[in-house]
Design a protein around this motif. Structure first.
Motif, short mmCIF file in Angstrom:
data_model
loop_
_atom_site.label_atom_id
_atom_site.label_comp_id
_atom_site.label_asym_id
_atom_site.label_seq_id
_atom_site.Cartn_x
_atom_site.Cartn_y
_atom_site.Cartn_z
N PHE A 276 1.93 -17.69 -26.06
CA PHE A 276 1.57 -17.43 -24.66
C PHE A 276 0.09 -17.67 -24.45
O PHE A 276 -0.35 -18.01 -23.36
CB PHE A 276 2.01 -16.03 -24.22
CG PHE A 276 1.08 -14.92 -24.61
CD1 PHE A 276 0.08 -14.51 -23.74
CD2 PHE A 276 1.21 -14.28 -25.82
CE1 PHE A 276 -0.78 -13.49 -24.09
CE2 PHE A 276 0.35 -13.26 -26.17
CZ PHE A 276 -0.65 -12.85 -25.31
N ARG A 277 -0.71 -17.56 -25.51
CA ARG A 277 -2.14 -17.83 -25.38
C ARG A 277 -2.41 -19.31 -25.09
O ARG A 277 -3.32 -19.65 -24.35
CB ARG A 277 -2.88 -17.38 -26.64
CG ARG A 277 -2.96 -15.88 -26.77
CD ARG A 277 -3.84 -15.46 -27.95
NE ARG A 277 -3.94 -14.03 -28.02
CZ ARG A 277 -3.18 -13.26 -28.77
NH1 ARG A 277 -2.24 -13.79 -29.54
NH2 ARG A 277 -3.35 -11.96 -28.77
N VAL A 278 -1.61 -20.18 -25.70
CA VAL A 278 -1.74 -21.61 -25.41
C VAL A 278 -1.38 -21.87 -23.96
O VAL A 278 -2.10 -22.58 -23.24
CB VAL A 278 -0.84 -22.45 -26.35
CG1 VAL A 278 -0.82 -23.91 -25.93
CG2 VAL A 278 -1.30 -22.31 -27.79
N SER A 279 -0.29 -21.28 -23.49
CA SER A 279 0.12 -21.44 -22.10
C SER A 279 -0.94 -20.91 -21.15
O SER A 279 -1.27 -21.55 -20.15
CB SER A 279 1.45 -20.73 -21.84
OG SER A 279 2.51 -21.39 -22.48
N LEU A 280 -1.48 -19.72 -21.45
CA LEU A 280 -2.53 -19.16 -20.59
C LEU A 280 -3.77 -20.04 -20.58
O LEU A 280 -4.41 -20.21 -19.54
CB LEU A 280 -2.89 -17.74 -21.03
CG LEU A 280 -1.94 -16.64 -20.60
CD1 LEU A 280 -2.36 -15.30 -21.19
CD2 LEU A 280 -1.86 -16.55 -19.09
N GLY A 281 -4.11 -20.60 -21.74
CA GLY A 281 -5.27 -21.49 -21.82
C GLY A 281 -5.08 -22.73 -20.96
O GLY A 281 -6.00 -23.15 -20.23
N LEU A 282 -3.91 -23.33 -21.04
CA LEU A 282 -3.61 -24.50 -20.20
C LEU A 282 -3.64 -24.14 -18.73
O LEU A 282 -4.18 -24.88 -17.90
CB LEU A 282 -2.24 -25.07 -20.56
CG LEU A 282 -2.12 -25.77 -21.91
CD1 LEU A 282 -0.65 -26.05 -22.23
CD2 LEU A 282 -2.92 -27.06 -21.90
N PHE A 283 -3.08 -22.99 -18.39
CA PHE A 283 -3.05 -22.50 -17.01
C PHE A 283 -4.47 -22.29 -16.49
O PHE A 283 -4.85 -22.80 -15.43
CB PHE A 283 -2.24 -21.21 -16.95
CG PHE A 283 -2.27 -20.52 -15.63
CD1 PHE A 283 -1.50 -20.98 -14.58
CD2 PHE A 283 -3.06 -19.40 -15.44
CE1 PHE A 283 -1.52 -20.33 -13.35
CE2 PHE A 283 -3.08 -18.75 -14.22
CZ PHE A 283 -2.31 -19.22 -13.18
N ASP A 284 -5.29 -21.56 -17.25
CA ASP A 284 -6.66 -21.26 -16.83
C ASP A 284 -7.48 -22.54 -16.66
O ASP A 284 -8.25 -22.68 -15.72
CB ASP A 284 -7.34 -20.32 -17.82
CG ASP A 284 -6.78 -18.91 -17.76
OD1 ASP A 284 -6.18 -18.54 -16.73
OD2 ASP A 284 -6.94 -18.18 -18.76
N ARG A 285 -7.31 -23.48 -17.59
CA ARG A 285 -8.05 -24.74 -17.51
C ARG A 285 -7.66 -25.53 -16.27
O ARG A 285 -8.51 -26.07 -15.56
CB ARG A 285 -7.83 -25.59 -18.76
CG ARG A 285 -8.71 -26.84 -18.78
CD ARG A 285 -8.60 -27.58 -20.07
NE ARG A 285 -7.33 -28.29 -20.07
CZ ARG A 285 -6.82 -28.90 -21.11
NH1 ARG A 285 -7.42 -28.85 -22.27
NH2 ARG A 285 -5.67 -29.53 -21.03
N ALA A 286 -6.35 -25.56 -15.97
CA ALA A 286 -5.89 -26.30 -14.79
C ALA A 286 -6.41 -25.67 -13.51
O ALA A 286 -6.80 -26.38 -12.58
CB ALA A 286 -4.36 -26.36 -14.78
N ILE A 287 -6.45 -24.35 -13.45
CA ILE A 287 -7.00 -23.67 -12.27
C ILE A 287 -8.49 -23.98 -12.14
O ILE A 287 -8.97 -24.33 -11.06
CB ILE A 287 -6.76 -22.14 -12.36
CG1 ILE A 287 -5.27 -21.81 -12.26
CG2 ILE A 287 -7.57 -21.40 -11.30
CD1 ILE A 287 -4.65 -22.00 -10.90
N ALA A 288 -9.23 -23.88 -13.26
CA ALA A 288 -10.67 -24.12 -13.23
C ALA A 288 -11.00 -25.57 -12.85
O ALA A 288 -11.98 -25.82 -12.13
CB ALA A 288 -11.29 -23.78 -14.59
#
Length: 107
Positions: free
Chosen positions: A13-25
């Motif tokens: 889930f950390r990988v998913s959250l990282g991808l999510f946060d990067r896409a938002i940023a």
């Protein structure tokens, strides 16, 4: 490929959250605050995962689903289905679905 394994079960889930946060940023994922919070919670609770598509390079949300085929013990051609559902407006619409649910990570 890992037999009998969904890709979402292999992703932290950390990988998913990282991808999510990067896409938002980076501004490549356009969600309002309510949608972003709901998706973040789904990722954190294991209801879904996010990965980059090999073919498009875009983010994809993955969920694991299960459908059950529940048969009558004496009649194999009889099985449980949902044949209708009520809309928010109170109308009944026709559907033909097996019983099912989303699975969370580890289920």
């Amino acid at each position: 490929a890992v037999p009998y394994t969904e890709a979402s079960n292999l992703l932290s889930f950390r990988v998913s959250l990282g991808l999510f946060d990067r896409a938002i940023a980076e501004g490549t994922l356009h969600l309002d605050n309510k949608q972003a919070t709901a998706l973040r919670n789904e990722i954190k609770t294991g209801m879904c995962s996010i990965h980059l598509s090999n073919t498009t390079g875009k983010l994809e949300r993955m969920v694991t689903l299960v459908a059950a085929r529940i048969r009558h013990r004496d009649r194999e051609d009889f099985f449980l289905t949902r044949v209708g559902q009520r809309t928010n407006e109170g109308r009944i619409t026709g559907v033909c679905l097996l019983p099912g649910a989303k699975l969370m990570t580890g289920e």
